[in-house]
Design a protein around this motif. Structure first.
Motif, PDB file in Angstrom:
ATOM      1  N   THR A  10     -17.817 -28.203  35.445  1.00  9.75           N
ATOM      2  CA  THR A  10     -18.875 -28.745  36.647  1.00  9.75           C
ATOM      3  C   THR A  10     -18.736 -30.134  36.758  1.00  9.75           C
ATOM      4  O   THR A  10     -18.017 -31.216  35.702  1.00  9.75           O
ATOM      5  CB  THR A  10     -20.663 -28.406  35.529  1.00  9.75           C
ATOM      6  OG1 THR A  10     -20.046 -29.075  34.490  1.00  9.75           O
ATOM      7  CG2 THR A  10     -20.732 -27.175  36.607  1.00  9.75           C
ATOM      8  N   ILE A  11     -19.189 -31.224  37.263  1.00  9.57           N
ATOM      9  CA  ILE A  11     -18.647 -32.774  37.555  1.00  9.57           C
ATOM     10  C   ILE A  11     -19.636 -32.926  36.427  1.00  9.57           C
ATOM     11  O   ILE A  11     -19.650 -34.027  35.919  1.00  9.57           O
ATOM     12  CB  ILE A  11     -19.594 -32.953  39.688  1.00  9.57           C
ATOM     13  CG1 ILE A  11     -19.432 -34.952  39.254  1.00  9.57           C
ATOM     14  CG2 ILE A  11     -20.962 -32.871  39.520  1.00  9.57           C
ATOM     15  CD1 ILE A  11     -17.589 -34.857  39.333  1.00  9.57           C
ATOM     16  N   GLU A  12     -20.962 -32.501  36.560  1.00 13.60           N
ATOM     17  CA  GLU A  12     -21.557 -33.391  34.993  1.00 13.60           C
ATOM     18  C   GLU A  12     -20.965 -33.280  34.044  1.00 13.60           C
ATOM     19  O   GLU A  12     -20.842 -33.938  33.397  1.00 13.60           O
ATOM     20  CB  GLU A  12     -23.190 -32.363  34.871  1.00 13.60           C
ATOM     21  CG  GLU A  12     -23.608 -32.782  36.023  1.00 13.60           C
ATOM     22  CD  GLU A  12     -23.503 -31.843  37.109  1.00 13.60           C
ATOM     23  OE1 GLU A  12     -22.895 -30.788  37.334  1.00 13.60           O
ATOM     24  OE2 GLU A  12     -24.015 -32.394  38.346  1.00 13.60           O
ATOM     25  N   GLN A  13     -19.939 -32.133  33.453  1.00 12.67           N
ATOM     26  CA  GLN A  13     -19.513 -32.220  32.698  1.00 12.67           C
ATOM     27  C   GLN A  13     -18.010 -33.340  32.321  1.00 12.67           C
ATOM     28  O   GLN A  13     -17.075 -34.088  31.248  1.00 12.67           O
ATOM     29  CB  GLN A  13     -18.635 -30.939  32.211  1.00 12.67           C
ATOM     30  CG  GLN A  13     -19.695 -29.804  31.706  1.00 12.67           C
ATOM     31  CD  GLN A  13     -18.657 -28.193  31.602  1.00 12.67           C
ATOM     32  OE1 GLN A  13     -18.100 -28.097  32.710  1.00 12.67           O
ATOM     33  NE2 GLN A  13     -19.451 -27.034  30.762  1.00 12.67           N
ATOM     34  N   TRP A  14     -17.554 -33.143  33.310  1.00  5.84           N
ATOM     35  CA  TRP A  14     -16.386 -34.831  33.581  1.00  5.84           C
ATOM     36  C   TRP A  14     -16.954 -35.698  33.553  1.00  5.84           C
ATOM     37  O   TRP A  14     -16.499 -36.423  32.718  1.00  5.84           O
ATOM     38  CB  TRP A  14     -15.971 -33.933  35.141  1.00  5.84           C
ATOM     39  CG  TRP A  14     -14.679 -34.955  35.510  1.00  5.84           C
ATOM     40  CD1 TRP A  14     -14.613 -36.013  36.720  1.00  5.84           C
ATOM     41  CD2 TRP A  14     -13.555 -35.175  34.726  1.00  5.84           C
ATOM     42  NE1 TRP A  14     -13.848 -36.689  36.756  1.00  5.84           N
ATOM     43  CE2 TRP A  14     -13.108 -36.259  35.278  1.00  5.84           C
ATOM     44  CE3 TRP A  14     -12.872 -34.197  33.699  1.00  5.84           C
ATOM     45  CZ2 TRP A  14     -11.463 -36.899  35.137  1.00  5.84           C
ATOM     46  CZ3 TRP A  14     -11.577 -34.583  33.483  1.00  5.84           C
ATOM     47  CH2 TRP A  14     -10.689 -36.069  34.053  1.00  5.84           C
ATOM     48  N   LYS A  15     -18.038 -35.876  33.659  1.00  7.53           N
ATOM     49  CA  LYS A  15     -18.469 -37.049  34.063  1.00  7.53           C
ATOM     50  C   LYS A  15     -18.351 -37.473  32.209  1.00  7.53           C
ATOM     51  O   LYS A  15     -18.388 -38.749  31.845  1.00  7.53           O
ATOM     52  CB  LYS A  15     -19.941 -37.702  34.540  1.00  7.53           C
ATOM     53  CG  LYS A  15     -19.969 -38.031  35.965  1.00  7.53           C
ATOM     54  CD  LYS A  15     -20.996 -37.758  37.094  1.00  7.53           C
ATOM     55  CE  LYS A  15     -20.996 -37.868  38.278  1.00  7.53           C
ATOM     56  NZ  LYS A  15     -22.022 -37.637  39.195  1.00  7.53           N
ATOM     57  N   SER A  16     -19.944 -36.992  31.570  1.00  7.89           N
ATOM     58  CA  SER A  16     -19.814 -37.088  30.072  1.00  7.89           C
ATOM     59  C   SER A  16     -18.326 -36.984  29.669  1.00  7.89           C
ATOM     60  O   SER A  16     -18.277 -38.056  28.665  1.00  7.89           O
ATOM     61  CB  SER A  16     -19.856 -35.644  29.284  1.00  7.89           C
ATOM     62  OG  SER A  16     -20.402 -35.362  28.329  1.00  7.89           O
ATOM     63  N   VAL A  17     -16.758 -35.933  29.943  1.00  4.07           N
ATOM     64  CA  VAL A  17     -15.482 -36.554  28.662  1.00  4.07           C
ATOM     65  C   VAL A  17     -15.679 -38.367  29.623  1.00  4.07           C
ATOM     66  O   VAL A  17     -14.841 -38.588  29.133  1.00  4.07           O
ATOM     67  CB  VAL A  17     -14.801 -35.508  29.839  1.00  4.07           C
ATOM     68  CG1 VAL A  17     -13.340 -35.710  29.398  1.00  4.07           C
ATOM     69  CG2 VAL A  17     -14.738 -34.202  29.323  1.00  4.07           C
TER      70      VAL A  17
END
Length: 76
Positions: A10-17
């Motif tokens: 998800t984009i949220e996971q990518w932003k977290s990374v």
């Protein structure tokens, strides 16, 4: 810097990374942002991390961008 493979769905996971990665980088570096899309490419260089992040946040939907630290070159 070590190499790490991360699987995100998800984009949220990518932003977290990215948040973790940026936090690990030194804030005093200069940064470069590259934009790609519609057969075009352009860059902005010598930015602070905050400037680069703001530009990434304003990236048009039809483009994608990457933020990388500027290379340190020595003139001999």
């Amino acid at each position: 810097m070590t190499e790490t493979v991360v699987h995100v769905t998800t984009i949220e996971q990518w932003k977290s990374v990215l948040d973790v990665w940026f936090a690990q980088m030194k804030q005093d570096k200069t940064w470069k942002i590259d934009f790609y899309g519609e057969g075009e490419h352009w860059s902005s260089e010598n930015l602070t991390l905050e400037q680069a992040k703001r530009r990434a946040d304003n990236c048009p939907a039809e483009y994608w961008c990457s933020i990388v630290p500027m290379e340190q070159y020595m003139d001999y």
